[in-house]
Motif scaffolding. Structure first.
Motif, short mmCIF file in Angstrom:
data_model
loop_
_atom_site.label_atom_id
_atom_site.label_comp_id
_atom_site.label_asym_id
_atom_site.label_seq_id
_atom_site.Cartn_x
_atom_site.Cartn_y
_atom_site.Cartn_z
N PRO A 142 40.02 63.43 47.03
CA PRO A 142 41.15 62.71 47.68
C PRO A 142 42.56 62.58 47.98
O PRO A 142 42.69 62.84 46.40
N LYS A 143 42.83 62.95 48.65
CA LYS A 143 44.41 62.62 48.57
C LYS A 143 45.42 61.59 48.56
O LYS A 143 44.70 60.17 48.87
N THR A 144 45.88 61.95 47.68
CA THR A 144 46.74 60.03 47.20
C THR A 144 47.60 59.76 48.20
O THR A 144 48.79 60.16 48.18
N GLY A 145 47.55 58.28 48.42
CA GLY A 145 49.03 57.77 49.30
C GLY A 145 50.26 56.62 48.86
O GLY A 145 49.62 57.34 46.95
N LYS A 146 50.32 56.48 48.83
CA LYS A 146 51.51 55.31 48.38
C LYS A 146 51.23 54.28 47.86
O LYS A 146 50.03 53.31 47.92
N VAL A 147 51.93 53.79 46.55
CA VAL A 147 52.07 52.71 45.53
C VAL A 147 52.40 51.37 46.05
O VAL A 147 54.01 51.65 45.57
N ASP A 148 52.34 50.41 46.87
CA ASP A 148 53.64 49.46 46.74
C ASP A 148 53.31 48.58 46.53
O ASP A 148 52.44 48.02 45.79
N LYS A 149 54.19 48.71 44.96
CA LYS A 149 54.59 47.56 43.81
C LYS A 149 54.43 46.26 43.90
O LYS A 149 53.79 45.49 43.51
N LYS A 150 55.32 45.86 44.99
CA LYS A 150 55.45 44.25 45.77
C LYS A 150 54.17 43.84 45.19
O LYS A 150 54.18 42.77 44.85
N SER A 151 53.23 44.49 46.64
CA SER A 151 51.67 44.11 46.97
C SER A 151 51.10 43.72 45.57
O SER A 151 50.70 42.91 45.32
N LEU A 152 51.41 44.42 44.50
CA LEU A 152 50.28 44.95 43.44
C LEU A 152 51.14 43.78 42.35
O LEU A 152 50.36 42.54 41.78
N GLU A 153 52.43 43.52 42.52
CA GLU A 153 53.54 42.07 41.68
C GLU A 153 52.28 40.60 42.67
O GLU A 153 51.75 39.91 41.66
N ASN A 154 52.39 40.88 44.03
CA ASN A 154 52.31 39.73 44.44
C ASN A 154 50.84 38.82 44.26
O ASN A 154 50.60 38.00 44.05
N PHE A 155 49.86 40.27 44.46
CA PHE A 155 48.43 39.78 44.35
C PHE A 155 47.58 39.40 43.11
O PHE A 155 46.71 38.41 42.46
N SER A 156 49.30 40.42 42.32
CA SER A 156 48.44 39.76 40.62
C SER A 156 49.02 37.60 40.57
O SER A 156 47.88 36.70 40.23
N ASP A 157 49.63 37.03 41.02
CA ASP A 157 50.18 36.18 41.34
C ASP A 157 49.11 35.07 41.81
O ASP A 157 48.54 34.05 41.58
N LEU A 158 48.72 35.71 43.09
CA LEU A 158 47.57 35.31 43.89
C LEU A 158 46.00 34.91 42.85
O LEU A 158 45.69 34.27 42.66
N GLN A 159 45.58 35.88 41.93
CA GLN A 159 44.60 36.11 40.86
C GLN A 159 44.87 35.20 40.30
O GLN A 159 44.61 34.15 40.01
N LYS A 160 45.85 34.98 39.81
CA LYS A 160 46.25 34.17 38.45
C LYS A 160 46.03 31.95 39.24
O LYS A 160 45.92 31.87 38.39
N LEU A 161 46.51 32.35 39.99
CA LEU A 161 46.77 31.04 41.03
C LEU A 161 44.71 30.85 41.30
O LEU A 161 45.02 29.04 40.98
N VAL A 162 44.23 31.47 41.68
CA VAL A 162 43.34 30.89 41.81
C VAL A 162 41.85 31.21 40.49
O VAL A 162 41.03 29.93 39.91
N ILE A 163 42.89 31.24 39.58
CA ILE A 163 42.24 31.38 38.25
C ILE A 163 42.66 29.70 37.35
O ILE A 163 41.86 29.11 36.94
N LYS A 164 43.72 29.90 37.62
CA LYS A 164 44.42 29.16 37.52
C LYS A 164 43.00 27.15 37.53
O LYS A 164 43.11 26.78 37.60
N ILE A 165 43.02 27.62 39.34
CA ILE A 165 42.36 26.35 39.80
C ILE A 165 40.72 26.57 39.10
O ILE A 165 40.94 25.28 39.27
N ARG A 166 40.54 27.17 39.57
CA ARG A 166 38.69 27.55 38.87
C ARG A 166 38.62 27.14 36.72
O ARG A 166 37.69 26.11 36.80
N ASN A 167 39.88 27.30 36.75
CA ASN A 167 39.86 26.87 35.28
C ASN A 167 40.15 25.35 35.11
O ASN A 167 39.37 24.53 34.72
#
Length: 1117
Positions: A981-1006
């Motif tokens: 496969p040819k590789t497309g672009k990496v959107d750094k902002k969404s990587l950061e934001n999604f990581s916050d989303l994961q943290k949020l979910v984990i926090k609440i689960r915790n």
RNA sequence: GGGCGGUUAGCUCAGUUGGUUAGAGCGCUUGCUCGACACGCAAGAGGUCACUGGUUCAAAUCCAGUAUCGCCCACCA
């Protein structure tokens, strides 16, 4: 192949079918790939033809297949050449063991029957190896499969031998070798292993010395004593030859000094046994000691052992020590640990002994290249032409090369390539007596006569008469003489009244410009030849012709030859093995009779591919070291040396050129076989068209020939065909019913050798870097002036959980086939690749394989979910548009992954690539994105897009399951030949934001888990965010299982990045969490208060640290 | 005797050019049948990075040394 996928993947249900589909597709053969550019080539290290596949092979196959599949997907012509090795000693030993069980032996069968037996055995086990290799999913080109005993490869072996012999790099010599009495064969230095053993060190009274030895019996063949040069005790003996009595057995030893002797060991004197110790043999050569062979090839003492003759070494030792004790010659006996050398194949103790063998001379300059083999092989790696991974093994390689001795390549076993050397012993029964002419005028003048015709002097006549008195002319049937007067005169005096045949070929060497010059002057030219005259080689050649003549004409005769000093020298060279050295050539023949036995003269020797014409030629009995043929593997498998020619008329060649498969006739079935490369030649013009490689041999009966097939169309009828054959092969009886071999050819403009050599990667275990890798480099550089491969990738050994080598005797071996049955080949391959570093050993056990079986099943279920949730499983050509944060995130993650995996694989970091893929697949795609897709819906495009490409990325690691899953797509293609496969672009902002989303979910689960809120309960939760949309927050709520509310006055609050939340449960930080945070805050504050840190560290690092400190403080609130 | 490699969580191992609070899998604890997966899901516990010293603002990472395990090579009789 499409079907409902069951809940759990059952590999054994699919693997064989998938492999068969691959194999039938023809894509294992790079000729069928559309690829362009530089081919990617691996030569499979050939397993022993009689072996079964063990984990070492399995791991090698996994790595090699990984590389091949990756590069095939990357669009290169990927060739992986499989094959098997005849494994000389190993195979012979194995069959001998079977024979022993049957109460037979190879001696009983005899050479031919034994070899037939081995061939049978090999044929059976080769099939096992092939099938097991298939079971591992290996995408190797079976149409190019080779065996070291194939005709082409055997030809390569003899070609290599002949070239090296002609270059003086292979030579027959009497030296000390490693002898395995059980195998009844020599071994190379690196085929000897060492094992520490408890031994006894005997101190023996030995004339004026006391010497220490672990092998007293060998002292019977001592011919020297070595002492240190500065050892005062023994100085007086140096140079003397002493008679030593050893319990009644007398030996003569020459005392000499050598710095290698440790004056502090024992009594400082070493008994030297040249015939049975490599070190002592060197001593003997340096110091001119006699070599007495004591131990025979059967391990028993020879007659030189006196009364101990016929005993094996151990019983001889016992008896001899007893005798020495009785003679009061044992001073003391100590316990001693020493290294016993043993055979690497059968563990039998090695007996060093002297013997005449063939050697590859690694320290001799290669004619025309001004380098030795050793230098050639060292330089290839030193210059960086060949890269060794991991690079620390380059050092090992150099070290080994530096210490390399001449390589003994002849073996006395039967199973192997016969040495391509023939000897001819004559049986003329001719006794030859040589007389030199007596003093000539030139002799008296002390000048060289050469071809100038001087007469005898008075003294010369007297000398001749004296000799005549000592012989009886009637003892000779025929008298030959040089045609020069001084010889003829001598002959007439020696054999009065007899017929004297004069022969020009018996003349003195022609001194040319040096004629009539002093012997001092002449001596200078003896080795290099006389200007405008002859060399001694010339003389040898004409004398040889003379000898050939008389051997055929005068059988059973006694022949006298009256000739010159030069001819005597040549006789010595021919009959007694003297060399063309200046020293020897400057000596003069003594007067008087010298007898030579024509039948005992150094045998005639012929080195070449085939038995020479003429009678009486006998091939060398020995075979070649198996590593000699393996050393040629990368190129002998590709057709080197191409010797075969096929004649074609032009029209046929044109047809082949167009790329069609075609057939034509050959009449001799033995001429060509599958895999061979041939030169195509126009039969009329003898012009060559290029090469073809034979891929299939088919036997077709003449009467069944379909003349409309391409390549046969030119014959209108069988009758015409028959006539044509009859024209070219008049001796052949061609009838309509004859069985003829008909070959199918594929045309290729270049030979495989040109296209695929040097190969790209040599993947093998570090344990055979010496046996094989080093020798391949050496031989390939010498024969092809090429490197055999660009990169050597060395894998480690597979060990059990306790770190022990797997072996039959320990019973800790894991059978890869069994594991493949139980957990699937894909899982086994993953367990061999992930978690292993090049060059380091890998511990493997079932739990580990089971772990990867679980992963493969996960991949299976991920696919199953995607296929069941989408409308239609179709291929998505371009990257779909991301609608939500999760979409952007997963596409970015995927693009990141594809790029990194690509780089890792290209740079041989297989384990890292596998881990990244694993992490993405399970922890990102399955755990997050699939879950979100259940909430956000309508993600067919992205899911399919990623799955399709993920299967490609996984394919080199887990070919079976990925190919199978791929078949669920609406496609007829095979995953194996898709493109990376040819590789497309990496959107750094969404990587950061999604990581916050994961943290949020984990926090609440915790918070929920810690407060023992049952997962089913959905407590109220209020979320307020600067970065997340309402939809994003809804996703968070579903994943963390809470109910979103618009406000929540009294509740536990928390902050993740730019998102604040409140949840209606209260949970304090645990004591540990609190103290950990406090510790961290304290340490970080101290760090930030340290001016050194804030001044010196990069601003980004300082800023990050501050940020983290604030975060930590917030958590404490 | 010479050389090379390892020592990181209970086990098997990652940890690129020094820079998040050292990671993964297995195992362990707790809880889970939420549209694929119990070969599963969620949460968690668990580490003086073998030791000593040094370099540095900063060391698992670089340097020196020690211990220990393993491998390879070498002719010490």
């Amino acid at each position: 192949m499409k079907q409902e996928l069951e809940k759990a993947y059952e590999p054994q249900k699919y693997e064989d079918d998938i492999y068969a589909t691959w194999e039938e597709s023809g894509f294992f053969n790079p000729d069928n790939l559309k690829a362009k550019g530089k081919p990617f080539v691996i030569s499979m290290p050939p397993p022993n033809a009689t072996g079964i596949l063990h984990l070492g092979h399995a791991s090698a196959l996994a790595y090699e297949d990984l590389m091949i599949r990756y590069h095939r997907l990357k669009g290169r012509k990927a060739l992986w050449v499989p094959g098997t090795d005849h494994a000389a000693i190993a195979t012979q030993t194995k069959v001998e063991k079977i024979l022993a069980k049957e109460g037979s032996s190879r001696e009983e069968l005899g050479r031919e029957k034994f070899l037939a037996r081995v061939r049978d055995y090999v044929a059976g086990s080769q099939d096992t190896i092939r099938n097991q290799t298939r079971k591992m999913g290996s995408s190797c080109d079976w149409s190019r499969e080779r065996y070291t005993f194939d005709k082409g490869l055997s030809q390569a072996v003899s070609e290599a031998f002949v070239r090296m012999y002609n270059d003086g790099l292979i030579e027959r010599d009497y030296r000390i070798v490693n002898w395995c009495p059980r195998c009844a064969s020599t071994l190379a230095d690196d085929e000897v292993e060492y094992e520490e053993q408890d031994a006894k060190l005997y101190y023996i009274k030995y004339g004026p010395f006391t010497i220490a030895t672990t092998r007293p019996e060998t002292k019977l063949a001592d011919t020297g004593v070595a002492v240190h040069p500065s050892d005062k005790k023994y100085k007086k003996y140096i140079g003397q030859t002493l008679d030593i009595d050893l319990a009644g057995h007398n030996i003569k030893v020459k005392v000499f000094s050598d710095k290698a002797v440790d004056p502090k060991f024992g009594s400082g004197a070493v008994g030297v046994t040249p015939a049975h110790s490599a070190v002592d043999f060197e001593f003997a050569q340096k110091n001119g000691l006699e070599i007495i062979k004591l131990i025979g090839e059967d391990g028993k003492l020879l007659s030189s052992g006196g009364k101990y003759k016929g005993m094996d070494t151990l019983s001889a030792r016992k008896v001899f020590v007893k005798d020495l004790e009785a003679a009061d010659q044992i001073v003391k006996v100590e316990d001693y640990k020493n290294n016993l050398s043993i055979c690497y194949r059968c563990d039998t103790p090695i007996e060093p002994l002297t013997s005449e063998q063939w050697f590859v001379r690694v320290n001799k300059k290669i004619p025309g290249r001004n380098k030795t083999l050793k230098q050639l092989a060292t330089q290839t790696v030193k210059s960086g032409e060949i890269k060794i991974l991991p690079d620390r093994f380059a050092k090992t390689y150099y070290h080994w090369m530096d210490n390399l001795h001449d390589w003994c390549i002849s073996r006395q076993i039967w199973w192997g390539h016969r040495i391509p050397v023939w000897y001819k012993k004559s049986d003329t029964d001719i006794k030859l007596t040589l007389f030199r002419h007596t003093q000539s005028e030139a002799n008296a003048l002390k000048v060289g006569a050469g071809h100038k015709d001087y007469k005898l002097t008075e003294k010369g006549v007297e000398q001749a008469k004296k000799i005549a008195g000592e012989i009886n002319p009637d003892d000779f049937d025929i008298i030959f003489s040089s045609d020069l007067s001084r010889a003829k005169q001598t002959a007439e005096i020696l054999f009065p009244g007899k017929k004297i045949i004069s022969d020009k070929r018996l003349r003195e060497v022609d001194f040319g410009d040096m004629t009539d010059k002093s012997s001092l002057m002449i001596n200078k030219y003896r080795a290099k030849g006389f200007p405008n005259g002859e060399t001694y080689q010339d003389v040898r050649d004409r004398v040889q012709l003379f000898l050939d003549d008389i051997s055929s004409k005068y059988k059973n005769k006694k022949i006298a030859v009256v000739s010159h000093s030069g001819v005597w020298k040549v006789f010595e060279i021919i009959f007694n093995g003297a060399d063309f050295t200046e020293e020897f050539l400057s000596t003069h023949a003594a007067l008087g009779a010298k007898e030579y036995d024509l039948d005992k003269k150094s045998e005639e020797i012929y080195v070449g591919h085939d038995k020479p014409k003429g009678k009486g030629w006998i091939q060398d009995e020995d075979t070649l070291d198996t590593w000699f043929s393996s050393a040629l593997w990368t190129f002998s498998t590709l057709g080197w040396p191409i010797k075969n020619k096929i004649g074609f008329n032009k029209s046929l060649v044109e047809k082949v050129k167009n790329g069609e498969k075609t057939i034509t006739h050959r009449l001799s079935e033995k001429e060509l076989s599958v895999g061979e490369t041939c030169i195509v030649e126009n039969t009329q013009t003898k012009k060559s068209f290029g090469f073809i490689r034979i891929t299939e041999v088919k036997k077709i009966k003449m009467k069944d020939l379909d003349l409309s097939e391409p390549g046969q169309g030119e014959y209108k009828s069988i009758e015409e065909f028959r006539k044509r054959i009859a024209k070219y092969y008049p001796d052949m009886d061609v009838t309509i019913n004859s069985d003829l071999w008909v070959y199918r050819y594929i045309y290729s403009k270049k030979s495989d050798l040109d296209t695929f050599h040097p190969t790209t990667v040599m993947e093998t275990g570090y344990d055979i870097i010496f046996f094989w890798v080093a020798r391949m480099i050496l031989m390939t550089e010498y024969l092809l002036d090429q490197k055999p491969f660009e990169t050597v990738y060395l894998h480690g050994m597979i060990r059990d959980k306790a770190g022990k080598k797997m072996s039959k005797s320990l019973g800790n071996g894991i059978d890869p086939i069994e594991m493949s049955q139980k957990f699937g080949t894909d899982a086994l391959r993953l367990s061999l690749i992930i978690g292993s570093a090049p060059g380091s050993d890998l511990k493997l056990y079932e739990e580990k394989i089971a772990g990867y079986r679980n992963f493969v099943n996960k991949l299976w279920n991920i696919s199953r979910f995607i296929f069941s949730s989408v409308d239609k499983p179709k291929s998505i050509k371009t990257e779909p548009k991301a609608k939500t944060l999760a979409d952007k995130w997963i596409l970015s993650e995927f693009n990141n992954l594809a790029k990194e995996v690509d780089v890792d694989l290209a740079e041989f970091r297989f384990s890292a690539a596998g881990e990244k893929l694993y992490d993405f697949t399970w922890n990102k795609l399955a755990d997050w994105y699939l879950e979100i897709s259940k909430i956000e819906k309508n993600k067919d495009q992205i899911l399919l897009y990623i799955l399709e490409r993920l299967l490609i990325l996984w394919h080199p690691f887990t070919p079976f399951v990925t190919e199978l899953l791929w078949q669920q797509f609406d496609t007829k293609e095979m995953l194996m030949v898709k493109s990376w496969p040819k590789t497309g672009k990496v959107d750094k902002k969404s990587l950061e934001n999604f990581s916050d989303l994961q943290k949020l979910v984990i926090k609440i689960r915790n918070l929920k888990a810690e407060n023992k809120i049952p997962p089913k309960d959905l407590p109220n939760c209020y979320l307020e965010s600067k970065i997340f949309s309402k939809e994003d927050l809804a996703v968070v709520a579903q994943l963390s299982r809470v109910t979103l509310v618009d406000s929540l006055p009294k509740a536990k609050s928390f902050t993740i990045g730019k998102t604040k939340g409140k949840i209606n449960l209260v949970k304090e930080l645990s004591d540990k969490e609190r103290s950990d945070l406090e510790k961290y805050i304290k340490a970080t504050e101290a760090k930030l208060n340290n001016k050194n840190f804030t001044d010196n560290a990069p601003p980004q690092v300082v800023a990050d640290t501050k940020k983290r400190l604030t975060e930590a403080k917030n958590k404490l609130k």
